[in-house]
Scaffold this motif. Structure first.
Motif, PDB file in Angstrom:
ATOM      1  N   PRO A 137       0.915  -1.259   0.115  1.00  0.00           N
ATOM      2  CA  PRO A 137       0.103   0.122  -0.033  1.00  0.00           C
ATOM      3  C   PRO A 137       0.675   1.201  -0.210  1.00  0.00           C
ATOM      4  CG  PRO A 137      -0.817  -1.640   1.635  1.00  0.00           C
ATOM      5  CD  PRO A 137       0.506  -2.120   1.028  1.00  0.00           C
ATOM      6  N   LEU A 138       0.419   2.300  -0.829  1.00  0.00           N
ATOM      7  CA  LEU A 138       1.299   3.573  -0.909  1.00  0.00           C
ATOM      8  C   LEU A 138       1.081   4.308   0.340  1.00  0.00           C
ATOM      9  CD1 LEU A 138       0.790   3.920  -4.659  1.00  0.00           C
ATOM     10  CD2 LEU A 138       2.937   3.219  -3.561  1.00  0.00           C
ATOM     11  N   SER A 139      -0.333   4.362   0.964  1.00  0.00           N
ATOM     12  CA  SER A 139      -0.664   5.238   2.027  1.00  0.00           C
ATOM     13  C   SER A 139      -1.087   4.476   3.046  1.00  0.00           C
ATOM     14  CB  SER A 139      -1.806   6.327   1.480  1.00  0.00           C
ATOM     15  OG  SER A 139      -2.786   5.475   0.992  1.00  0.00           O
ATOM     16  N   GLY A 140      -1.128   5.154   4.152  1.00  0.00           N
ATOM     17  CA  GLY A 140      -1.810   4.600   5.499  1.00  0.00           C
ATOM     18  C   GLY A 140      -0.575   4.024   6.476  1.00  0.00           C
ATOM     19  N   ASP A 141      -1.149   3.581   7.583  1.00  0.00           N
ATOM     20  CA  ASP A 141      -0.087   2.949   8.591  1.00  0.00           C
ATOM     21  C   ASP A 141      -0.326   1.437   8.797  1.00  0.00           C
ATOM     22  OD1 ASP A 141       0.775   5.375   9.012  1.00  0.00           O
ATOM     23  OD2 ASP A 141      -0.648   6.052  10.210  1.00  0.00           O
ATOM     24  N   SER A 186       4.713   3.817   9.016  1.00  0.00           N
ATOM     25  CA  SER A 186       3.992   4.172   7.872  1.00  0.00           C
ATOM     26  C   SER A 186       4.344   3.680   6.425  1.00  0.00           C
ATOM     27  CB  SER A 186       4.300   6.084   7.674  1.00  0.00           C
ATOM     28  OG  SER A 186       3.751   6.409   6.207  1.00  0.00           O
ATOM     29  N   ASN A 187       3.128   3.295   5.872  1.00  0.00           N
ATOM     30  CA  ASN A 187       3.392   2.635   4.302  1.00  0.00           C
ATOM     31  C   ASN A 187       4.364   3.169   3.708  1.00  0.00           C
ATOM     32  OD1 ASN A 187       2.207   0.048   4.542  1.00  0.00           O
ATOM     33  ND2 ASN A 187       0.260   1.084   4.667  1.00  0.00           N
ATOM     34  N   ARG A 188       4.551   4.603   3.599  1.00  0.00           N
ATOM     35  CA  ARG A 188       5.536   5.475   3.069  1.00  0.00           C
ATOM     36  C   ARG A 188       6.903   5.084   3.114  1.00  0.00           C
ATOM     37  NH1 ARG A 188       1.672   9.021   4.528  1.00  0.00           N
ATOM     38  NH2 ARG A 188       2.940   9.989   6.117  1.00  0.00           N
ATOM     39  N   ASN A 240       1.139  -6.632   6.001  1.00  0.00           N
ATOM     40  CA  ASN A 240       0.496  -6.074   4.792  1.00  0.00           C
ATOM     41  C   ASN A 240       0.355  -7.364   3.642  1.00  0.00           C
ATOM     42  OD1 ASN A 240       0.071  -3.472   5.298  1.00  0.00           O
ATOM     43  ND2 ASN A 240       2.159  -2.830   4.396  1.00  0.00           N
TER      44      ASN A 240
END
Length: 464
Positions: free
Chosen positions: A151-155, A169-171, A218
């Motif tokens: 995933p590119l966003s979220g935690d 963070s997924n970032r 994830n």
């Protein structure tokens, strides 16, 4: 617990079972036993170049010696390759994974450019499919890896059994490689599929795996799998505060078995490295299982203390049945090349000397004087076998020829000799110890001599 507790230990067979891994296995075992669950042994052997059968055998032997019985396994990842490939194919079809054709050279250039710009080196997603994105044609001469579409966003947040709530963070995560160019799956992917298939409810492992956890969560979510609970225990440090390593002494579990430590003592000591139950220092396995509910795991690293381990082991040694102790010491003596005769006599020897020892290895070192020649040091001879004492030694040897060979008779002969020669008990006793035992300090000399054959004592006193 809303689901059955199932824990696992998953060592890599690239070396012997390390003390840190043994402690993780112990915690996982005790947690499962406390909750009436299952404990599983899994061998993570996908590193084919470094994995050996000898290491597998040592891992299983160490688990057996520590008496950490497992309910299922051992399972081997190399025997599950078809299962991993099946899951990867499903992920590719569903779009949660994709092929990446970057060459190693391209990846190196990518990371170097990122460093130059002051960025964290990471895969930039150039082969990641996105709506409206046109990918280049797949090169025919580059075997692709398979990457997970993170995933590119979220935690990612989980409530760690040891550290409390952790959020990443997924970032911070790039698209992890889950299959190499030759098709073999990678560690993080195999762990996920294994934990999913084996219905692992709780993962207790070292905190060097904290960074792997959000990636694995994830992937599990992408598979629609139920998440286990995670607990990351701090590492064990050496006495100098650095990570425990060979320079601090033995780090392989089986080295401690060979040195003469008792499995119950090792389990007791290991369990106190990062866990506590009040101020209790010594406790049985049954007590450990009764108390180990997953609470009271320390957040700070534990420090290895060889002196404390020796203290614990000495306490267990003193409480061990003499017949059982004799069987363990017999094996130690055999390793030293001694031939042990009467088992009954060895039991008596263990009973006499065990209070002076921390390990069965030390006990065997003490008892070697009964099964092989002794070599007193020149200093001990000079200090204790003096011209003043020699006449008394000759008198005592003469008495030893005639008396009943018993502790009481030996004691009486010694007392008669010191009285006749006007010397003190320590003067004669130390000289006898040096000549017969090869050392100046032993338990009560009459008890020590009684367990020697009379002929051995007479022969060694002849040297006076």
């Amino acid at each position: 617990m809303t689901r059955k507790v199932r824990t696992r230990i998953a060592p890599s067979p690239t070396g012997f079972l390390h003390l840190g891994t043994a402690r993780t296995a112990l915690f996982s075992w005790a947690f499962a036993r406390h909750h009436g669950g299952d404990f599983i042994l899994r061998i993570e052997d996908t590193d084919v170049a470094r994995s050996t059968q000898e290491a597998v055998d040592q891992i299983i032997a160490a688990m057996k010696w520590l008496q950490l019985d497992y309910d299922e396994g051992p399972f081997f990842q190399m025997q599950r390759l078809n299962r991993y490939r099946e899951v990867i194919a499903k992920m590719l079809a569903e779009g949660t994974a994709y092929h990446c054709y970057c060459t190693p050279q391209e990846l190196d250039a990518m990371r170097e450019a990122q460093r130059t710009r002051g960025e964290k080196p990471r895969y930039d997603g150039r082969w990641r499919p996105e709506p409206g994105k046109t990918l280049p044609a797949a090169p025919s001469d580059v075997p692709p890896v398979v990457r997970f579409r993170n995933p590119l966003s979220g935690d990612v947040t989980w409530n760690d059994l040891v550290k409390g709530t952790i959020t990443i963070s997924n970032r911070e995560l790039d698209d992890l490689i889950i299959a190499r160019p030759d098709g073999t799956p990678t560690y993080n992917f195999c762990v996920v599929v294994d934990d999913w298939d084996m219905q692992i409810s709780h993962v207790i492992r070292g905190d060097d795996h904290v960074n792997n956890t959000p990636r694995q969560i994830n992937i599990l979510r992408a598979l629609g799998a139920e998440l286990p609970e995670y607990g990351h225990v701090p590492m064990i440090l050496g006495p100098d505060g650095d990570k425990l390593s060979k320079r601090h002494g033995a780090v392989s579990v089986m080295q401690y078995e060979e040195a003469g430590y008792l499995p119950d003592a090792m389990v007791n000591y290991l369990s106190r490295l990062g866990w506590s139950h009040g101020d209790d220092e010594l406790f049985s396995r049954a007590q450990l299982v009764s108390w180990f509910d997953g609470a009271h795991l320390a957040k700070s690293p534990a420090q290895w203390d060889a002196a404390k381990l020796n203290w614990v082991n000495a306490r267990y040694l003193k409480g061990t049945d003499d017949a059982l102790l004799a069987s363990l010491v017999s094996a130690q003596l055999s390793r030293r090349g001694f031939v042990v005769g009467s088992a009954e006599n060895l039991v008596r020897l263990c009973a006499l000397f065990k209070d002076r020892c921390a390990t069965t290895g030390e006990l065997a070192d003490w008892l070697g004087m009964y099964f092989g020649d002794v070599q007193p040091s020149a200093d001990d001879i000079t200090t204790h076998v003096t011209d003043l004492v020699r006449p008394a030694l000759h008198t005592l040897r003469g008495k030893f020829v005639e008396i009943d060979w018993s502790k009481a008779a030996i004691s009486a002969a010694i007392k008669e000799t010191i009285s006749a020669h006007g010397i003190k008990m320590p003067q004669l006793a130390h000289a006898v110890r040096v000549l017969v035992c090869g050392r100046a300090q032993t338990p009560s000399i009459d008890a020590v001599l009684e367990l020697f054959p009379r002929e051995t004592v007479l022969s060694r006193l002849q040297a006076a």
